[in-house]
Design a protein around this motif. Structure first.
Motif, PDB file in Angstrom:
ATOM      1  N   ILE A 184      42.198  35.750  47.412  1.00 49.76           N
ATOM      2  CA  ILE A 184      42.647  35.781  46.019  1.00 49.76           C
ATOM      3  C   ILE A 184      42.298  37.108  45.348  1.00 49.76           C
ATOM      4  CG2 ILE A 184      42.250  34.761  43.718  1.00 49.76           C
ATOM      5  CD1 ILE A 184      41.649  32.105  45.182  1.00 49.76           C
ATOM      6  N   TYR A 185      41.159  37.653  45.697  1.00 49.21           N
ATOM      7  CA  TYR A 185      40.549  38.733  44.920  1.00 49.21           C
ATOM      8  C   TYR A 185      41.433  39.972  44.711  1.00 49.21           C
ATOM      9  CZ  TYR A 185      36.813  41.480  42.892  1.00 49.21           C
ATOM     10  OH  TYR A 185      36.062  42.223  42.021  1.00 49.21           O
ATOM     11  N   PRO A 186      42.157  40.469  45.725  1.00 45.89           N
ATOM     12  CA  PRO A 186      42.954  41.678  45.476  1.00 45.89           C
ATOM     13  C   PRO A 186      43.910  41.570  44.293  1.00 45.89           C
ATOM     14  CG  PRO A 186      42.778  41.296  47.820  1.00 45.89           C
ATOM     15  CD  PRO A 186      42.183  40.075  47.142  1.00 45.89           C
ATOM     16  N   SER A 187      44.386  40.356  44.013  1.00 47.95           N
ATOM     17  CA  SER A 187      45.330  40.194  42.903  1.00 47.95           C
ATOM     18  C   SER A 187      44.687  40.404  41.543  1.00 47.95           C
ATOM     19  CB  SER A 187      45.973  38.800  42.964  1.00 47.95           C
ATOM     20  OG  SER A 187      45.016  37.781  42.673  1.00 47.95           O
ATOM     21  N   ILE A 188      43.345  40.297  41.465  1.00 46.11           N
ATOM     22  CA  ILE A 188      42.686  40.458  40.169  1.00 46.11           C
ATOM     23  C   ILE A 188      42.112  41.854  39.965  1.00 46.11           C
ATOM     24  CG2 ILE A 188      42.106  38.000  40.104  1.00 46.11           C
ATOM     25  CD1 ILE A 188      39.195  38.790  40.691  1.00 46.11           C
ATOM     26  N   VAL A 189      42.097  42.668  41.021  1.00 44.90           N
ATOM     27  CA  VAL A 189      41.501  44.005  40.917  1.00 44.90           C
ATOM     28  C   VAL A 189      42.098  44.836  39.781  1.00 44.90           C
ATOM     29  CG1 VAL A 189      41.250  46.226  42.117  1.00 44.90           C
ATOM     30  CG2 VAL A 189      40.660  44.100  43.282  1.00 44.90           C
ATOM     31  N   PRO A 190      43.427  44.841  39.583  1.00 46.77           N
ATOM     32  CA  PRO A 190      43.979  45.673  38.508  1.00 46.77           C
ATOM     33  C   PRO A 190      43.537  45.266  37.106  1.00 46.77           C
ATOM     34  CG  PRO A 190      45.684  45.066  40.082  1.00 46.77           C
ATOM     35  CD  PRO A 190      44.493  44.223  40.394  1.00 46.77           C
ATOM     36  N   TYR A 191      42.992  44.058  36.969  1.00 48.40           N
ATOM     37  CA  TYR A 191      42.592  43.569  35.646  1.00 48.40           C
ATOM     38  C   TYR A 191      41.099  43.757  35.374  1.00 48.40           C
ATOM     39  CZ  TYR A 191      47.138  41.450  36.240  1.00 48.40           C
ATOM     40  OH  TYR A 191      48.482  41.256  36.476  1.00 48.40           O
ATOM     41  N   ILE A 192      40.398  44.423  36.288  1.00 45.19           N
ATOM     42  CA  ILE A 192      38.962  44.631  36.124  1.00 45.19           C
ATOM     43  C   ILE A 192      38.720  46.081  35.712  1.00 45.19           C
ATOM     44  CG2 ILE A 192      36.736  44.658  37.306  1.00 45.19           C
ATOM     45  CD1 ILE A 192      37.713  42.335  38.998  1.00 45.19           C
ATOM     46  N   PRO A 193      38.218  46.312  34.492  1.00 43.17           N
ATOM     47  CA  PRO A 193      38.065  47.683  33.998  1.00 43.17           C
ATOM     48  C   PRO A 193      36.736  48.309  34.406  1.00 43.17           C
ATOM     49  CG  PRO A 193      37.455  46.149  32.280  1.00 43.17           C
ATOM     50  CD  PRO A 193      37.893  45.305  33.460  1.00 43.17           C
ATOM     51  N   ALA A 194      36.702  49.610  34.293  1.00 37.50           N
ATOM     52  CA  ALA A 194      35.432  50.327  34.418  1.00 37.50           C
ATOM     53  C   ALA A 194      34.546  49.981  33.221  1.00 37.50           C
ATOM     54  CB  ALA A 194      35.679  51.830  34.458  1.00 37.50           C
ATOM     55  N   MET A 195      33.251  49.979  33.434  1.00 39.66           N
ATOM     56  CA  MET A 195      32.323  49.771  32.325  1.00 39.66           C
ATOM     57  C   MET A 195      32.343  50.987  31.406  1.00 39.66           C
ATOM     58  SD  MET A 195      30.859  46.802  32.620  1.00 39.66           S
ATOM     59  CE  MET A 195      29.309  46.844  31.726  1.00 39.66           C
TER      60      MET A 195
END
Length: 202
Positions: A72-83
């Motif tokens: 599942i995880y690769p699909s959410i990578v674009p929605y995780i921002p840098a701190m």
């Protein structure tokens, strides 16, 4: 002489809470388990299998749960921002001639997806290491300093006998980070360039 700064990933360089929460909610729904993504997101740091066990997942399902999560995880990578401050922190190391190392408990192929998504220039990425286990990679790659948000990160730096800098952007407060071995604690990475200028190599 070259020098190297190691960084943790989750809640140090990236704010993975929204994505992790979404992925865990999906995982719970698929397996018919009462897994609350928001609770996982508040406790990031330890390996996923450990978090699943702590949440009461049946022992025999932990391996299949971890495997499905990684699908599942690769699909959410674009929605995780840098701190906040992450880009400037990495640039500050580069500007002073340093190397950048990421040492994380996250599965290494997933960690590398974040590096690619954020277009970061990282010298080495090492995943699947937690707490004292991070000392192996920190020693191997000659880290002089390790920056992290969790007690486990501080313990890893201490085990590697290098300086630990804590950031209070994860589940641990300043007191907890200092008790685990932090030599100094900053609120977030926006303070890192000034800290490095004052305390880094000359």
């Amino acid at each position: 002489m070259s020098w190297t700064v190691g960084f943790d990933l989750d809640m140090t360089l990236i704010d993975s809470r929204p994505g992790v929460s979404k992925a865990i909610d999906q995982l719970g729904a698929e397996f018919g388990l009462a897994l609350r993504g928001a609770e996982f997101a508040d406790r990031l740091g330890p390996p996923l299998g450990m978090l699943l066990a702590d949440a009461g997942a049946p022992r025999e399902l932990i391996a299949p749960l971890v495997a499905r999560y990684r699908e599942i995880y690769p699909s959410i990578v674009p929605y995780i921002p840098a701190m906040p401050g992450a880009d400037a922190a990495l640039a500050a190391v580069r500007a002073r001639g340093g190397r950048v190392l990421i040492v994380t408990g996250k599965h290494e192929p997933l960690a590398r997806l974040h590096v690619a998504e954020l277009d970061w220039q990282i010298d080495e990425v090492v995943g699947d290491l937690w707490s004292d286990g991070k000392a192996v990679a920190l020693r191997e790659h000659g880290a002089d300093l390790f920056v992290g948000d969790h007690e486990g990160d501080m313990r890893g730096a201490r085990a590697a006998e290098i300086y630990a800098l804590g950031v209070t952007t994860g589940p641990c407060d300043a007191e907890e980070l200092r008790a685990a071995g932090a030599g100094c604690v900053v609120r977030d990475l926006r303070e890192f360039p000034d800290w490095l200028a004052a305390h880094g190599p000359r």
